[in-house]
Design a protein around this motif. Sequence first.
Motif, PDB file in Angstrom:
ATOM      1  N   PRO A   9       0.833  -1.269  -0.024  1.00 18.00           N
ATOM      2  CA  PRO A   9       0.081  -0.165  -0.028  1.00 18.00           C
ATOM      3  C   PRO A   9       0.753   1.293  -0.041  1.00 18.00           C
ATOM      4  CG  PRO A   9       0.196  -1.019   2.286  1.00 18.00           C
ATOM      5  CD  PRO A   9       0.774  -1.892   1.252  1.00 18.00           C
ATOM      6  N   TYR A  10       1.348   1.650  -1.266  1.00 15.53           N
ATOM      7  CA  TYR A  10       2.340   2.603  -1.218  1.00 15.53           C
ATOM      8  C   TYR A  10       1.476   4.100  -0.860  1.00 15.53           C
ATOM      9  CZ  TYR A  10       5.994  -0.333  -2.924  1.00 15.53           C
ATOM     10  OH  TYR A  10       6.927  -1.269  -3.113  1.00 15.53           O
ATOM     11  N   GLY A  11       0.302   3.996  -1.133  1.00 19.81           N
ATOM     12  CA  GLY A  11      -0.503   5.431  -0.756  1.00 19.81           C
ATOM     13  C   GLY A  11      -0.149   5.680   0.510  1.00 19.81           C
ATOM     14  N   LEU A  12      -0.062   4.848   1.517  1.00 20.22           N
ATOM     15  CA  LEU A  12      -0.008   5.136   3.078  1.00 20.22           C
ATOM     16  C   LEU A  12       1.469   5.643   3.113  1.00 20.22           C
ATOM     17  CD1 LEU A  12      -1.322   2.046   4.702  1.00 20.22           C
ATOM     18  CD2 LEU A  12      -2.509   4.361   4.464  1.00 20.22           C
ATOM     19  N   ILE A  14       3.345   7.168   0.864  1.00 22.27           N
ATOM     20  CA  ILE A  14       3.541   8.719   0.174  1.00 22.27           C
ATOM     21  C   ILE A  14       2.686   9.531   1.136  1.00 22.27           C
ATOM     22  CG2 ILE A  14       2.790  10.045  -1.687  1.00 22.27           C
ATOM     23  CD1 ILE A  14       3.115   7.288  -3.448  1.00 22.27           C
ATOM     24  N   GLY A  15       1.467   9.340   1.700  1.00 24.89           N
ATOM     25  CA  GLY A  15       0.749  10.181   2.457  1.00 24.89           C
ATOM     26  C   GLY A  15       1.475  10.539   3.771  1.00 24.89           C
ATOM     27  N   LEU A  63       0.610   7.035   9.376  1.00 27.28           N
ATOM     28  CA  LEU A  63       0.639   6.383   8.075  1.00 27.28           C
ATOM     29  C   LEU A  63       1.574   5.632   7.889  1.00 27.28           C
ATOM     30  CD1 LEU A  63      -0.972   9.481   5.985  1.00 27.28           C
ATOM     31  CD2 LEU A  63      -1.952   7.387   6.857  1.00 27.28           C
ATOM     32  N   PHE A  67       1.662   1.339   7.155  1.00 27.74           N
ATOM     33  CA  PHE A  67       2.128   1.262   5.933  1.00 27.74           C
ATOM     34  C   PHE A  67       3.438  -0.059   6.252  1.00 27.74           C
ATOM     35  CE2 PHE A  67       6.106   0.841   3.415  1.00 27.74           C
ATOM     36  CZ  PHE A  67       5.475   0.530   2.061  1.00 27.74           C
TER      37      PHE A  67
END
Length: 75
Positions: A9-12, A14-15, A63, A67
């Motif tokens: 889950p790279y969105g976590l 990055i966020g 976050l 991750f």
Amino acid sequence: MPHSDLKPPYGLLIGGVFFLFLAVRGTCTGEAWAYLGQVVYRDEEPKKFWWLIASHYLVGLFLIGHFLYKVYLSG
């Protein structure tokens, strides 16, 4: 590296990095981004400013920690 067929889950990540960047930038410049594009200045509203900076740090760390949990410890 853990083996998994699922995409991490790279969105976590990055966020989390984005929120940490906001916190460090705000600490250095004395300007914190608030909701809906508002800016809070350290000189004008110090209590609100430090609450925003603390929340940026905490959200960023949460976050990134979430991750790392999903990548290394779950399933």
